[in-house]
Design a protein around this motif. Structure first.
Motif, PDB file in Angstrom:
ATOM      1  N   UNK A 235       1.324  -8.071  51.033  1.00  0.00           N
ATOM      2  CA  UNK A 235       2.284  -7.468  51.959  1.00  0.00           C
ATOM      3  C   UNK A 235       3.094  -8.535  52.690  1.00  0.00           C
ATOM      4  N   UNK A 236       2.480  -9.672  52.940  1.00  0.00           N
ATOM      5  CA  UNK A 236       3.231 -10.786  53.530  1.00  0.00           C
ATOM      6  C   UNK A 236       4.294 -11.274  52.539  1.00  0.00           C
ATOM      7  N   UNK A 237       3.930 -11.354  51.273  1.00  0.00           N
ATOM      8  CA  UNK A 237       4.906 -11.740  50.245  1.00  0.00           C
ATOM      9  C   UNK A 237       6.039 -10.715  50.161  1.00  0.00           C
ATOM     10  N   UNK A 238       5.686  -9.438  50.206  1.00  0.00           N
ATOM     11  CA  UNK A 238       6.706  -8.386  50.140  1.00  0.00           C
ATOM     12  C   UNK A 238       7.673  -8.497  51.310  1.00  0.00           C
ATOM     13  N   UNK A 239       7.142  -8.803  52.478  1.00  0.00           N
ATOM     14  CA  UNK A 239       7.993  -8.910  53.674  1.00  0.00           C
ATOM     15  C   UNK A 239       8.824 -10.182  53.692  1.00  0.00           C
ATOM     16  N   UNK A 240       8.256 -11.299  53.260  1.00  0.00           N
ATOM     17  CA  UNK A 240       8.915 -12.598  53.417  1.00  0.00           C
ATOM     18  C   UNK A 240       9.654 -13.082  52.174  1.00  0.00           C
ATOM     19  N   UNK A 241       9.288 -12.540  51.005  1.00  0.00           N
ATOM     20  CA  UNK A 241       9.877 -13.047  49.761  1.00  0.00           C
ATOM     21  C   UNK A 241      10.299 -11.912  48.828  1.00  0.00           C
ATOM     22  N   UNK A 242      10.804 -10.839  49.386  1.00  0.00           N
ATOM     23  CA  UNK A 242      11.170  -9.681  48.563  1.00  0.00           C
ATOM     24  C   UNK A 242      12.267 -10.000  47.555  1.00  0.00           C
ATOM     25  N   UNK A 243      13.013 -11.059  47.803  1.00  0.00           N
ATOM     26  CA  UNK A 243      14.070 -11.441  46.864  1.00  0.00           C
ATOM     27  C   UNK A 243      13.505 -12.094  45.597  1.00  0.00           C
ATOM     28  N   UNK A 244      12.235 -12.499  45.617  1.00  0.00           N
ATOM     29  CA  UNK A 244      11.636 -13.178  44.472  1.00  0.00           C
ATOM     30  C   UNK A 244      10.651 -12.327  43.683  1.00  0.00           C
ATOM     31  N   UNK A 245      10.103 -11.297  44.313  1.00  0.00           N
ATOM     32  CA  UNK A 245       9.091 -10.483  43.647  1.00  0.00           C
ATOM     33  C   UNK A 245       9.689  -9.150  43.203  1.00  0.00           C
ATOM     34  N   UNK A 246       9.395  -8.770  41.971  1.00  0.00           N
ATOM     35  CA  UNK A 246       9.913  -7.514  41.432  1.00  0.00           C
ATOM     36  C   UNK A 246       9.144  -6.317  41.976  1.00  0.00           C
ATOM     37  N   UNK A 247       7.843  -6.493  42.238  1.00  0.00           N
ATOM     38  CA  UNK A 247       7.002  -5.402  42.745  1.00  0.00           C
ATOM     39  C   UNK A 247       5.655  -5.980  43.161  1.00  0.00           C
ATOM     40  N   UNK A 248       4.931  -5.228  43.994  1.00  0.00           N
ATOM     41  CA  UNK A 248       3.561  -5.609  44.331  1.00  0.00           C
ATOM     42  C   UNK A 248       2.640  -4.413  44.143  1.00  0.00           C
ATOM     43  N   UNK A 249       1.384  -4.732  43.874  1.00  0.00           N
ATOM     44  CA  UNK A 249       0.338  -3.719  43.788  1.00  0.00           C
ATOM     45  C   UNK A 249      -0.874  -4.282  44.512  1.00  0.00           C
ATOM     46  N   UNK A 250      -1.439  -3.503  45.407  1.00  0.00           N
ATOM     47  CA  UNK A 250      -2.567  -4.014  46.172  1.00  0.00           C
ATOM     48  C   UNK A 250      -3.686  -2.990  46.238  1.00  0.00           C
ATOM     49  N   UNK A 251      -4.890  -3.520  46.446  1.00  0.00           N
ATOM     50  CA  UNK A 251      -6.065  -2.669  46.545  1.00  0.00           C
ATOM     51  C   UNK A 251      -6.879  -3.074  47.767  1.00  0.00           C
ATOM     52  N   UNK A 252      -7.209  -2.092  48.602  1.00  0.00           N
ATOM     53  CA  UNK A 252      -8.168  -2.236  49.701  1.00  0.00           C
ATOM     54  C   UNK A 252      -7.737  -3.222  50.781  1.00  0.00           C
ATOM     55  N   UNK A 253      -6.475  -3.211  51.135  1.00  0.00           N
ATOM     56  CA  UNK A 253      -5.995  -4.052  52.236  1.00  0.00           C
ATOM     57  C   UNK A 253      -5.044  -3.255  53.106  1.00  0.00           C
ATOM     58  N   UNK A 254      -4.395  -3.926  54.037  1.00  0.00           N
ATOM     59  CA  UNK A 254      -3.406  -3.282  54.897  1.00  0.00           C
ATOM     60  C   UNK A 254      -2.510  -4.362  55.479  1.00  0.00           C
ATOM     61  N   UNK A 255      -1.746  -4.030  56.505  1.00  0.00           N
ATOM     62  CA  UNK A 255      -0.888  -4.998  57.186  1.00  0.00           C
ATOM     63  C   UNK A 255      -0.768  -4.584  58.641  1.00  0.00           C
ATOM     64  N   UNK A 256      -0.269  -5.467  59.499  1.00  0.00           N
ATOM     65  CA  UNK A 256      -0.160  -5.128  60.919  1.00  0.00           C
ATOM     66  C   UNK A 256       0.766  -3.932  61.174  1.00  0.00           C
ATOM     67  N   UNK A 257       0.460  -3.194  62.235  1.00  0.00           N
ATOM     68  CA  UNK A 257       1.323  -2.090  62.663  1.00  0.00           C
ATOM     69  C   UNK A 257       2.702  -2.630  63.014  1.00  0.00           C
ATOM     70  N   UNK A 258       2.723  -3.780  63.664  1.00  0.00           N
ATOM     71  CA  UNK A 258       3.988  -4.415  64.048  1.00  0.00           C
ATOM     72  C   UNK A 258       4.037  -5.833  63.483  1.00  0.00           C
ATOM     73  N   UNK A 259       4.447  -5.964  62.217  1.00  0.00           N
ATOM     74  CA  UNK A 259       4.528  -7.314  61.656  1.00  0.00           C
ATOM     75  C   UNK A 259       5.569  -8.138  62.407  1.00  0.00           C
ATOM     76  N   UNK A 260       5.353  -9.455  62.483  1.00  0.00           N
ATOM     77  CA  UNK A 260       6.303 -10.317  63.189  1.00  0.00           C
ATOM     78  C   UNK A 260       7.689 -10.225  62.567  1.00  0.00           C
ATOM     79  N   UNK A 261       7.743 -10.111  61.245  1.00  0.00           N
ATOM     80  CA  UNK A 261       9.018  -9.892  60.563  1.00  0.00           C
ATOM     81  C   UNK A 261       8.740  -9.253  59.209  1.00  0.00           C
ATOM     82  N   UNK A 262       9.656  -8.412  58.801  1.00  0.00           N
ATOM     83  CA  UNK A 262       9.550  -7.788  57.482  1.00  0.00           C
ATOM     84  C   UNK A 262      10.935  -7.290  57.096  1.00  0.00           C
ATOM     85  N   UNK A 263      11.754  -8.223  56.639  1.00  0.00           N
ATOM     86  CA  UNK A 263      13.113  -7.895  56.238  1.00  0.00           C
ATOM     87  C   UNK A 263      13.213  -7.975  54.727  1.00  0.00           C
ATOM     88  N   UNK A 264      13.293  -6.818  54.088  1.00  0.00           N
ATOM     89  CA  UNK A 264      13.397  -6.824  52.634  1.00  0.00           C
ATOM     90  C   UNK A 264      14.867  -6.812  52.238  1.00  0.00           C
TER      91      UNK A 264
END
Length: 153
Positions: free
Chosen positions: A15-44
């Motif tokens: 999720x950190x990669x999705x938020x910080x490097x969305x221009x480089x990743x085509x998609x993400x798939x994750x199992x059994x994790x989460x992310x902060x309610x208020x991430x410091x930044x998440x600009x896709x």
């Protein structure tokens, strides 16, 4: 075609990669994790395809409850899984939601999203934090690969 996958804390990293490097990743798939309610930044940059799989009986990373992580160096309150899926659906401006429920899982698909993205979630009814061998009779690895491989940048 660059993808990120992760399990547990590795899922949180995706999720950190999705938020910080969305221009480089085509998609993400994750199992059994989460992310902060208020991430410091998440600009896709554009739509970010997300698949999240989670056991509803997970006692390590709660499915239905928000929780605080790391009292000694807090990153803040972490999202419940329904909130996490909603967060990405809203961020991707998805317009359509479909759900299929079986005896073993609930599969929610948010589609008609920005940039052709899709947000998919499998809630596994009788699974905890352990890796599931299959989801509704299909290898978990195949479920993930079928999702990821349908996206490219």
């Amino acid at each position: 075609r660059i993808y990120a996958t992760g399990y547990s804390i590795g899922s949180m990293f995706t999720y950190e990669l999705a938020c910080q490097m969305s221009d480089r990743f085509a998609a993400i798939a994750s199992y059994a994790g989460t992310m902060p309610v208020q991430p410091q930044s998440c600009d896709i940059a554009e739509g970010m395809p997300i698949m999240h799989i989670h056991g509803e009986l997970d006692e390590i990373i709660s499915y239905n409850d928000a929780w605080d992580w790391k009292e000694w160096d807090s990153v803040g309150t972490m999202q419940s899984i329904p909130s996490l899926v909603d967060y990405w659906s809203i961020k991707n401006q998805c317009q359509t939601t479909d759900e299929v429920t079986t005896g073993a899982s609930s599969h929610v698909v948010h589609s008609d999203c920005t940039g052709g993205a899709r947000v998919e979630h499998y809630g596994l009814n009788r699974v905890g934090h352990e890796w599931p061998e299959a989801i509704d009779g299909v290898s978990t690895h195949d479920v993930i690969w079928d999702f990821l491989s349908s996206f490219s940048k």
